[in-house]
Design an enzyme around this catalytic site. Sequence first.
Site, short mmCIF file in Angstrom:
data_model
loop_
_atom_site.label_atom_id
_atom_site.label_comp_id
_atom_site.label_asym_id
_atom_site.label_seq_id
_atom_site.Cartn_x
_atom_site.Cartn_y
_atom_site.Cartn_z
CG ASN A 41 -1.87 -1.19 1.22
OD1 ASN A 41 -2.10 -1.79 0.17
ND2 ASN A 41 -2.36 -1.58 2.39
CB VAL A 42 1.03 4.20 -2.10
CG1 VAL A 42 1.67 3.28 -3.14
CG2 VAL A 42 -0.39 4.56 -2.50
CG HIS B 160 3.85 -2.13 -4.84
ND1 HIS B 160 2.67 -2.83 -4.95
CD2 HIS B 160 4.82 -2.99 -5.21
CE1 HIS B 160 2.93 -4.06 -5.37
NE2 HIS B 160 4.23 -4.19 -5.53
CB SER C 246 -5.63 -10.16 -5.20
OG SER C 246 -4.63 -9.34 -5.81
N1 APR Z 1 -9.86 -7.33 4.95
C1 APR Z 1 -8.92 -8.10 4.33
N2 APR Z 1 -8.87 -8.29 2.99
C2 APR Z 1 -9.80 -7.66 2.25
C3 APR Z 1 -10.80 -6.84 2.82
C4 APR Z 1 -10.81 -6.69 4.23
N3 APR Z 1 -11.74 -5.93 4.85
N4 APR Z 1 -11.59 -6.37 1.79
C5 APR Z 1 -11.08 -6.86 0.65
N5 APR Z 1 -10.01 -7.65 0.91
C6 APR Z 1 -9.15 -8.37 -0.03
C7 APR Z 1 -9.80 -8.74 -1.35
O1 APR Z 1 -10.48 -9.98 -1.25
C8 APR Z 1 -8.58 -8.83 -2.29
O2 APR Z 1 -8.08 -10.17 -2.31
O3 APR Z 1 -8.11 -7.49 -0.40
C9 APR Z 1 -7.56 -7.90 -1.64
C10 APR Z 1 -7.24 -6.69 -2.48
O4 APR Z 1 -6.63 -7.15 -3.66
P1 APR Z 1 -6.17 -6.09 -4.77
O5 APR Z 1 -7.29 -5.15 -5.03
O6 APR Z 1 -5.59 -6.88 -5.89
O7 APR Z 1 -5.04 -5.23 -4.06
P2 APR Z 1 -3.54 -5.67 -3.79
O8 APR Z 1 -3.43 -7.14 -3.60
O9 APR Z 1 -3.03 -4.81 -2.69
O10 APR Z 1 -2.81 -5.25 -5.16
C11 APR Z 1 -1.41 -5.45 -5.22
O11 APR Z 1 -1.35 -4.46 -7.42
O12 APR Z 1 -2.02 -2.86 -8.89
C12 APR Z 1 -1.01 -3.22 -8.04
O13 APR Z 1 0.50 -1.74 -7.04
C13 APR Z 1 -0.81 -2.20 -6.96
O14 APR Z 1 -0.10 -2.59 -4.69
C14 APR Z 1 -1.03 -2.98 -5.68
C15 APR Z 1 -0.81 -4.42 -6.12
#
Ligand code: APR
Length: 259
Positions: free
Chosen positions: A108-109, A125, A201
Amino acid sequence: MQKITDTTFPGELIRAFARAKKIFCFTGAGISKESGLPTYRDLDDGTWRQYDPMTFATYEGFMDNTPLVWNNYISRFRQIAAARPNPGHTALAEMSRLVPQFYVCTQNVDDLHERGGLAGTGHIHGSAANVRCIKCGRRYPTTEELLAEEITESNIPRCKACGGVLRPDIVWFGETVPVDVLEKAAEFAYTCDICMIIGTSMEVSGGYGLLSYAKAGGAVTVDINPNGSAVSRQCDYWLQGSAGNMLPALVEEMKKQNK
Ligand code: APR
């Protein structure tokens, strides 16, 4: 993999946390969702469902659409400034005070881990806290003044030292992550007693191999995610719930064991 859908944790998990001396956490956008910040890929609020990452998260996209991309980041940085840490952030900070060695590497940023009381978070990131000159690399704090701007071709932020264009200090697709952060995360993953994957994810960062290092090192592996991730089934435990619910409950169990 044991799937756990509420905060009634199995005894062996509670005992693992009670005896843990070193915990490594890898977090993503999901831990900040309960603070009102959007994730990237969730169906309901995913940023990449609204904005094309090839425009808004690549160097080429930034150089071809500088004002458009800057204004998108300014709006997201304003959201971060207005957000508050949630119980998931504060629970991790409390957990860090219960074990001798604790490290969070976040994708996270935002600065909600820090504002939630956790020092020393690694931002793999990058961070909304700074901007960086594309020419000389100098970093400057992201100022209130910048966040109040509406960027056009005529007022693109520029470096005071060399006049180069300033960009968000964020790692975009196709760019390398900070090696020092990745190396510290890999070392912690390989040597920790518990590795928690929280709110991600794992679609982008699965390649960092952190979970495989943790498994190779013999750690207990835990995925905290309400919808599941690319690695839920590879972990020893999948806590199918929100970070804001599961993490405070884990901390409460640790404190009971420490009495
Ligand atoms: N608690 C825990 N997890 C949660 C919650 C919650 N309340 N709500 C949603 N999630 C989960 C979702 O199920 C999903 O698997 O958080 C995850 C978010 O996934 P992404 O949207 O893909 O975000 P992230 O994994 O941080 O992305 C990674 O991708 O685009 C790049 O640089 C960007 O840092 C980012 C990286």
